[in-house]
Design an enzyme around this catalytic site. Sequence first.
Site, PDB file in Angstrom:
ATOM      1  N   ARG A 198       0.821  -1.214   0.000  1.00 53.60           N
ATOM      2  CA  ARG A 198       0.000   0.000   0.000  1.00 53.60           C
ATOM      3  C   ARG A 198       0.854   1.264   0.000  1.00 53.60           C
ATOM      4  O   ARG A 198       0.388   2.346  -0.337  1.00 53.60           O
ATOM      5  CB  ARG A 198      -0.915  -0.036   1.228  1.00 53.60           C
ATOM      6  CG  ARG A 198      -1.990   0.969   1.233  1.00 53.60           C
ATOM      7  CD  ARG A 198      -2.910   0.822   0.065  1.00 53.60           C
ATOM      8  NE  ARG A 198      -3.703  -0.395   0.150  1.00 53.60           N
ATOM      9  CZ  ARG A 198      -4.466  -0.844  -0.851  1.00 53.60           C
ATOM     10  NH1 ARG A 198      -4.510  -0.188  -1.976  1.00 53.60           N
ATOM     11  NH2 ARG A 198      -5.152  -1.948  -0.703  1.00 53.60           N
ATOM     12  N   LEU A 278       0.469  -5.586 -10.051  1.00 61.07           N
ATOM     13  CA  LEU A 278       0.860  -4.493 -10.949  1.00 61.07           C
ATOM     14  C   LEU A 278       1.075  -3.174 -10.222  1.00 61.07           C
ATOM     15  O   LEU A 278       1.423  -2.177 -10.827  1.00 61.07           O
ATOM     16  CB  LEU A 278      -0.227  -4.302 -12.010  1.00 61.07           C
ATOM     17  CG  LEU A 278      -0.342  -5.455 -13.013  1.00 61.07           C
ATOM     18  CD1 LEU A 278      -1.539  -5.239 -13.922  1.00 61.07           C
ATOM     19  CD2 LEU A 278       0.927  -5.587 -13.847  1.00 61.07           C
ATOM     20  N   ARG A 279       0.888  -3.204  -8.901  1.00 63.22           N
ATOM     21  CA  ARG A 279       0.997  -1.936  -8.194  1.00 63.22           C
ATOM     22  C   ARG A 279       2.400  -1.342  -8.265  1.00 63.22           C
ATOM     23  O   ARG A 279       2.580  -0.133  -8.324  1.00 63.22           O
ATOM     24  CB  ARG A 279       0.561  -2.088  -6.737  1.00 63.22           C
ATOM     25  CG  ARG A 279       0.266  -0.762  -6.099  1.00 63.22           C
ATOM     26  CD  ARG A 279      -0.075  -0.934  -4.642  1.00 63.22           C
ATOM     27  NE  ARG A 279      -1.354  -1.574  -4.455  1.00 63.22           N
ATOM     28  CZ  ARG A 279      -2.510  -0.923  -4.517  1.00 63.22           C
ATOM     29  NH1 ARG A 279      -2.529   0.361  -4.727  1.00 63.22           N
ATOM     30  NH2 ARG A 279      -3.643  -1.560  -4.349  1.00 63.22           N
ATOM     31  N   GLY A 280       3.408  -2.206  -8.291  1.00 63.71           N
ATOM     32  CA  GLY A 280       4.777  -1.732  -8.375  1.00 63.71           C
ATOM     33  C   GLY A 280       5.013  -0.919  -9.636  1.00 63.71           C
ATOM     34  O   GLY A 280       5.602   0.164  -9.603  1.00 63.71           O
ATOM     35  N   THR A 283       3.132   2.409  -9.545  1.00 62.47           N
ATOM     36  CA  THR A 283       3.822   3.358  -8.672  1.00 62.47           C
ATOM     37  C   THR A 283       5.075   3.900  -9.356  1.00 62.47           C
ATOM     38  O   THR A 283       5.362   5.094  -9.318  1.00 62.47           O
ATOM     39  CB  THR A 283       4.248   2.678  -7.357  1.00 62.47           C
ATOM     40  OG1 THR A 283       3.098   2.108  -6.761  1.00 62.47           O
ATOM     41  CG2 THR A 283       4.875   3.660  -6.418  1.00 62.47           C
TER      42      THR A 283
END
Length: 341
Positions: A198, A278-280, A283
Site C-alpha cells: 500500500r 501491478l501496483r509496483g 507506482t
Amino acid sequence: MGMIFPFSAIVGQDEMKLALVLAAIDQTVGGVLVFGDRGTGKSTAIRALAALLPKMQVIAECRYGCDPAVPATHCEECRSRPNSAPVKTKLMPVPVVDLPLGVTEDRVVGALDLERALSSGVKAFEPGLLARANRGFLYIDEVNLLEDHIVDLLLDVAASGENLVEREGLSLRHPARFVLVGTGNPEEGELRPQLLDRFGFSVEVKTPADLQTRVEVVRRRDSFEQNPEDFIAKWEKDDDKLRQRITSARSRLATVEIGDPIREQAAQLCMNLGTDGLRGELTLIRAARALASFEDCAVVTDAHLRQVAPSALRHRLRRNPLDDSGSSVRVERAISELFDA
Ligand SMILES: [Zn+2]
C-alpha cells in the site's frame, strides 16, 4: 503551533526528502514508509514538508476540509448545501495527524452517537483522526506495532479515499484522502505484504556516518533551538523556492508525457524482480512522472525511472531463498542489468 524546523535545512536524507516531495506532488503515488534508526528526524521531515506546502483552500463550514474547487470530492454535508448561497472558504495549513499506537477504532474512524440519533433523528457524528487527515498526511510512528484490525481499516480507507462508519443500522461516509507516512524499525516485527504494498515508497534513513555531516546536523539543530525565528528566516528563501517548484510540478503533472519505451522498461524491471501484482509498475510510472514534473521536464526519461525505482520497488520483492542480498542491492542490480546492458 510550535516552531517547525525548515524542510530545506534538513541535512542529507535525500531519498526520504524526495519521496515525501513526490508523494506531495502526486498523492496517488501512495504513502511513504521510512525505515531507520531512532532520532534520524523522520517525524521532523514530515512536519517540515507539510508546513512548507501551500495552504489548502477549504470550505469554511466543512468538518472534513472539502476543497471548494473539486465538487466531485465533496462530503455529503457539502453536497446537500443549497447551491444558491455563496460558499465561504478559508485557508488551512496541510494537516499532519498522528496516529498513536494503541488508538481505539472510534478515535480513528469517528463516533456515531446512537442515542442522539434515536432521540433527535439527526445523525450525530464526532469526526475522528481520518477526518482530520483528509487532504493531508497521516503519520504512524512504528507502523509495524499497530494492531491488525486498525491496519486493515486504514488500508480500506487509503484504497477507497472514503471513511465509511457503520453502527447498528446507521451509516455515514466522508472523504478521507491522505498520504500515509509510516516509520518502522526492521528489527521490530514484520510488516504484512498487503500493508507494504500500500505504500508507494519505502526509504531507509541512517544516522550519518561521516564526521562533516554529523557536525552540520547538530550545528543546525542547535542553532534552530537557540533561536527558531532567526533560523527559520534564514531558510525562508530556500523553502519558498521549493514550495514554488512543488506548486508548478503539481500544475503541469498531467501534461508530462510517458512514452511506450518507458512503460515497457518499467514493466520489464518489475518482471525481472518478480514483484507481485501491478501496483509496483503503476507506482514506478507515477513516481517517475512526478519526478520529471518536479525537474521541469516535459517527458519522462530513463534517468527518472532509475532514480525512483529503488524506493518504489524495494519493499515489493519476494524473499528469494537463493539470494540473501538486501532488497536495495537486488533492485540496483536489476536496474543496472536492464539499463546498462
Ligand atoms: Zn465537506
